[in-house]
Design an enzyme around this catalytic site. Structure first.
Site, PDB file in Angstrom:
ATOM      1  N   ARG A  52       0.812  -1.213   0.000  1.00 34.41           N
ATOM      2  CA  ARG A  52       0.000   0.000   0.000  1.00 34.41           C
ATOM      3  C   ARG A  52       0.854   1.276   0.000  1.00 34.41           C
ATOM      4  NH1 ARG A  52      -4.979  -0.170   3.876  1.00 34.41           N
ATOM      5  NH2 ARG A  52      -5.424   1.578   2.536  1.00 34.41           N
ATOM      6  N   CYS A  53       2.155   1.127   0.132  1.00 40.97           N
ATOM      7  CA  CYS A  53       3.064   2.271   0.213  1.00 40.97           C
ATOM      8  C   CYS A  53       3.697   2.518  -1.156  1.00 40.97           C
ATOM      9  CB  CYS A  53       4.143   1.977   1.259  1.00 40.97           C
ATOM     10  SG  CYS A  53       5.474   3.181   1.290  1.00 40.97           S
ATOM     11  N   SER A  54       3.579   3.738  -1.669  1.00 42.73           N
ATOM     12  CA  SER A  54       4.112   4.037  -2.997  1.00 42.73           C
ATOM     13  C   SER A  54       5.636   3.895  -3.046  1.00 42.73           C
ATOM     14  CB  SER A  54       3.704   5.444  -3.448  1.00 42.73           C
ATOM     15  OG  SER A  54       4.256   6.426  -2.597  1.00 42.73           O
TER      16      SER A  54
END
Length: 113
Positions: A9-11
């Site tokens: 979920r973390c870019s």
């Protein structure tokens, strides 16, 4: 074997994963939010990063602000917090044998692969 501690979920974590994929090297993805790291594993990563537990904390996370911010915490307290709340751990972390790096910015990952 190269290992990436990854949060899909973390870019920045996704960018780091892309760098590893493009490197053509074999690596293992560790989704540390799904299977939290044990304290011993966190300690080993900290040793490789050569930083304190507090330096690995994401201090803007709600759980940190509500439960830990401003308290006099020992290294052990912080390790327990990270084990209990893996979301507090900075990401992505890439480990390659006896080297590790926090992939912020993601391009830093190239230093250990």
């Amino acid at each position: 074997m190269i290992k990436i501690y990854h949060n899909p979920r973390c870019s920045k974590s996704r960018e780091g994963l892309k760098i590893l994929e493009e490197s053509g090297k074999d690596f293992l993805i560790v989704k540390y939010l799904d299977i939290p790291m044990k304290k011993e594993e966190i300690k080993k990563v900290l040793e490789l990063l050569d930083i304190s537990a507090e330096e690995l904390i994401r201090k803007n996370e709600k759980v940190w602000k509500e439960n830990y911010k401003g308290k006099d915490l020992s290294e052990e307290d912080i390790l327990e917090a990270m084990q209990e709340h893996p979301k507090l751990i900075e990401r992505p972390i890439v480990v390659n044998e006896n080297k590790a790096i926090i992939g912020r910015p993601p391009e830093k990952i190239k230093e250990v692969i």
